[in-house]
Design an enzyme around this catalytic site. Structure first.
Site, PDB file in Angstrom:
ATOM      1  CB  CYS A  65      -2.389  -2.801   5.244  1.00  0.00           C
ATOM      2  SG  CYS A  65      -4.109  -2.245   5.415  1.00  0.00           S
ATOM      3  CG  ASP A 121      -1.930  -1.152   1.330  1.00  0.00           C
ATOM      4  OD1 ASP A 121      -1.958  -1.868   0.250  1.00  0.00           O
ATOM      5  OD2 ASP A 121      -2.675  -1.361   2.289  1.00  0.00           O
ATOM      6  CE  LYS A 164      -3.419  -4.408   1.479  1.00  0.00           C
ATOM      7  NZ  LYS A 164      -4.248  -3.334   2.064  1.00  0.00           N
TER       8      LYS A 164
HETATM    9  C1  C5J Z   1      -3.112   0.589   5.536  1.00  0.00           C
HETATM   10  C2  C5J Z   1      -4.802   1.765   6.812  1.00  0.00           C
HETATM   11  N1  C5J Z   1      -2.397   0.388   4.441  1.00  0.00           N
HETATM   12  N2  C5J Z   1      -4.040   2.084   7.819  1.00  0.00           N
HETATM   13  N3  C5J Z   1      -4.498   0.979   5.647  1.00  0.00           N
HETATM   14  O1  C5J Z   1      -2.308   0.223   6.529  1.00  0.00           O
HETATM   15  O2  C5J Z   1      -6.111   2.154   6.679  1.00  0.00           O
END
Ligand code: C5J
Length: 222
Positions: free
Chosen positions: A162, A24, A129
């Protein structure tokens, strides 16, 4: 087996069965006006790790090892966005709303894209995702099986959300997992430190941690 100097003890890997998973590293988590900033977070912490993540990606590519990128995002019709997720937090803009970089965390929107510096190369797998973990409602598990991956190195954001969720899912599925400590970040330094401590506690209960230099040195010596 080759080894990476790691905590709580050396991480053994087979040189041809290791893959890098970059979680991400999207504009929405790194840029003002994105989802992370809308929750009141200091996104400069994410920007700061970009050169290190880039070095790690380039090391894997140079060694001919797979790099898989994930993106947290949803369908434009929001059919994969449960209210349990959309209604959480108190953001100034919610997932799916129109923001300065397009609709927040919606597939194909400018803000949802991976940062230019870390853009996937043609042919690299990109997993879109809808959840925090990369295995939920995606082809990730099948992609790893097809690659023959056995050991996974993780980078990206955020460490305790994540990244850690995906590491735990991967560990349950039989993968040996290592987190590159300086190629991951949280908006909360204390959460990052706690996640790293949890991952490697109790004899690597979820996995190992090492610096990017240690990972690259292990690959170079394999
Ligand atoms: C991720 C989030 N990628 N913190 N998303 O950690 O909402």
């Amino acid at each position: 087996m080759a080894e990476i100097a790691a905590q709580p003890f050396p991480f053994a890997f087979k040189p041809r069965t290791m893959a890098l998973i970059v979680i991400d590293m999207q504009r929405d988590f790194a840029e003002p006006g994105g989802f992370g900033a809308s929750l009141g977070n200091d996104v400069s912490r994410v920007v700061a790790i970009v050169p290190t993540v880039k070095r790690l990606i380039e090391g894997f590519r140079a060694a001919g090892l797979p790099v898989i990128h994930t993106m947290e995002c949803h369908r434009p019709d929001l059919s994969d966005l449960p209210s349990a997720k959309r209604d959480r937090g108190n953001p100034s803009i919610r997932i799916g709303d129109a923001g300065p970089m397009g609709r927040v965390l919606i597939a194909g929107e400018p803000g949802t894209a991976i940062l230019d510096e870390l853009a996937p190369l043609p042919g690299e797998i990109v997993i879109e995702k809808p959840g925090k973990g990369a295995f939920y409602a995606t082809s990730f598990g099948e992609d790893l099986r097809k690659l023959g991956a056995e050991q996974l190195v993780f980078a990206g954001v955020t460490t305790e959300v994540c990244v850690q969720t995906t590491m735990r899912e991967a560990n349950d599925r039989g993968y040996d997992c290592l987190l590159a400590e300086d190629a991951t970040e949280s908006y909360f330094p204390e959460f990052k430190a706690a996640a790293i401590a949890m991952i490697r506690a109790q004899g690597a209960i979820v996995g190992w941690t090492a610096t990017t230099d240690q990972v690259l040195e292990g690959i170079a010596n394999a």
